[in-house]
Design a protein around this motif. Structure first.
Motif, PDB file in Angstrom:
ATOM      1  N   MET A  59       1.109  -1.007  -0.028  1.00 25.26           N
ATOM      2  CA  MET A  59      -0.313   0.265   0.283  1.00 25.26           C
ATOM      3  C   MET A  59       1.047   1.285   0.065  1.00 25.26           C
ATOM      4  O   MET A  59       1.517   1.616   0.593  1.00 25.26           O
ATOM      5  N   ARG A  60       0.535   2.065  -0.775  1.00 24.24           N
ATOM      6  CA  ARG A  60       1.125   3.490  -1.086  1.00 24.24           C
ATOM      7  C   ARG A  60       0.686   4.698  -0.062  1.00 24.24           C
ATOM      8  O   ARG A  60      -1.437   4.581  -0.411  1.00 24.24           O
ATOM      9  N   THR A  61       0.822   5.511   0.365  1.00 22.77           N
ATOM     10  CA  THR A  61       0.350   6.656   0.836  1.00 22.77           C
ATOM     11  C   THR A  61       0.842   8.291   0.935  1.00 22.77           C
ATOM     12  O   THR A  61       2.151   8.037   0.848  1.00 22.77           O
ATOM     13  N   LEU A  62       0.573   9.054  -0.130  1.00 18.05           N
ATOM     14  CA  LEU A  62       1.470  10.328  -0.303  1.00 18.05           C
ATOM     15  C   LEU A  62       0.727  11.249   0.562  1.00 18.05           C
ATOM     16  O   LEU A  62      -0.673  11.451   1.043  1.00 18.05           O
ATOM     17  N   TYR A  63       1.696  11.452   1.704  1.00 17.11           N
ATOM     18  CA  TYR A  63       1.398  12.804   2.500  1.00 17.11           C
ATOM     19  C   TYR A  63       1.560  14.235   2.266  1.00 17.11           C
ATOM     20  O   TYR A  63       2.793  14.200   1.458  1.00 17.11           O
ATOM     21  N   GLN A  64       0.295  14.926   1.300  1.00 14.45           N
ATOM     22  CA  GLN A  64       0.832  16.249   0.741  1.00 14.45           C
ATOM     23  C   GLN A  64       0.557  17.587   2.171  1.00 14.45           C
ATOM     24  O   GLN A  64       0.093  17.200   2.998  1.00 14.45           O
ATOM     25  N   ASP A  65       1.547  18.496   1.247  1.00 14.93           N
ATOM     26  CA  ASP A  65       1.302  20.018   2.295  1.00 14.93           C
ATOM     27  C   ASP A  65       1.481  19.614   3.492  1.00 14.93           C
ATOM     28  O   ASP A  65       1.231  19.773   4.727  1.00 14.93           O
ATOM     29  N   ALA A  66       2.872  18.640   3.644  1.00 17.40           N
ATOM     30  CA  ALA A  66       3.830  18.334   5.318  1.00 17.40           C
ATOM     31  C   ALA A  66       4.926  19.846   5.653  1.00 17.40           C
ATOM     32  O   ALA A  66       5.645  20.524   4.458  1.00 17.40           O
ATOM     33  N   HIS A  67       4.993  19.862   6.343  1.00 15.05           N
ATOM     34  CA  HIS A  67       6.128  21.372   7.196  1.00 15.05           C
ATOM     35  C   HIS A  67       6.562  20.292   7.866  1.00 15.05           C
ATOM     36  O   HIS A  67       6.438  19.727   8.628  1.00 15.05           O
ATOM     37  N   LEU A  68       7.746  20.482   7.930  1.00 13.62           N
ATOM     38  CA  LEU A  68       9.509  19.584   7.644  1.00 13.62           C
ATOM     39  C   LEU A  68       9.835  20.593   8.732  1.00 13.62           C
ATOM     40  O   LEU A  68      10.559  21.376   8.439  1.00 13.62           O
ATOM     41  N   MET A  69      10.643  20.464   9.801  1.00 11.31           N
ATOM     42  CA  MET A  69      11.264  21.085  10.798  1.00 11.31           C
ATOM     43  C   MET A  69      12.628  21.461  10.211  1.00 11.31           C
ATOM     44  O   MET A  69      13.476  20.748   9.389  1.00 11.31           O
ATOM     45  N   GLY A  70      12.799  22.744  10.513  1.00 12.45           N
ATOM     46  CA  GLY A  70      13.928  23.402   9.891  1.00 12.45           C
ATOM     47  C   GLY A  70      14.078  23.603   8.180  1.00 12.45           C
ATOM     48  O   GLY A  70      14.558  23.999   8.186  1.00 12.45           O
TER      49      GLY A  70
END
Length: 102
Positions: A1-12
Motif C-alpha cells: 500500500m502506498r500513501t502520499l502525505y501532501q502539504d507537510a511542514h518539515l522541521m527546519g
C-alpha cells in the motif's frame, strides 16, 4: 500500500513537502510528488520523527505482564518472582521483540 502525505511542514525546512510512504517506509520526500497512492492532505502540519524510548532494560522487557497496582514496589516484587524462570533464549526473544517495537 502506498500513501502520499501532501502539504507537510518539515522541521527546519522552508515551504511544504510531500511524503510518499510504501509499506511503512519512506519512498520519496520532495516539494511535490505525483504518484498512484492514497492521498492525505496534512494542511501544512508539522511532521517530526517518532518518539523512541532511548532507555530500556532489554533483559527485563515484557517480563511478567502487568502488575495489579501498577506501583514500582509491586513491579519489583513481580520481577523477583519471575526472573528465575527466564532462559537466555527467552530473554533474547523478548529483547528482540522490544527492539523491533522501538
Amino acid at each position: 500500500m502506498r500513501t502520499l502525505y501532501q502539504d507537510a511542514h518539515l522541521m527546519g525546512q522552508e515551504g511544504s513537502y510531500d511524503l510518499l510512504v510504501a509499506d511503512g517506509k519512506f519512498e520519496a520526500v520532495a516539494p511535490h510528488i505525483e504518484a498512484e497512492a492514497e492521498c492525505v492532505d496534512l494542511g501544512g502540519q508539522l511532521v517530526i520523527p517518532p518518539y523512541v524510548e532511548p532507555h530500556i532494560h532489554l533483559d527485563a522487557v515484557y517480563a511478567g505482564g502487568r502488575n495489579g497496582t501498577g506501583t514500582l514496589f509491586e513491579g519489583i516484587r513481580r520481577w523477583s518472582e519471575v526472573k528465575a524462570s527466564y532462559t537466555e533464549a527467552s530473554i533474547r526473544a523478548r529483547a528482540l521483540a522490544a527492539i523491533r517495537a522501538e
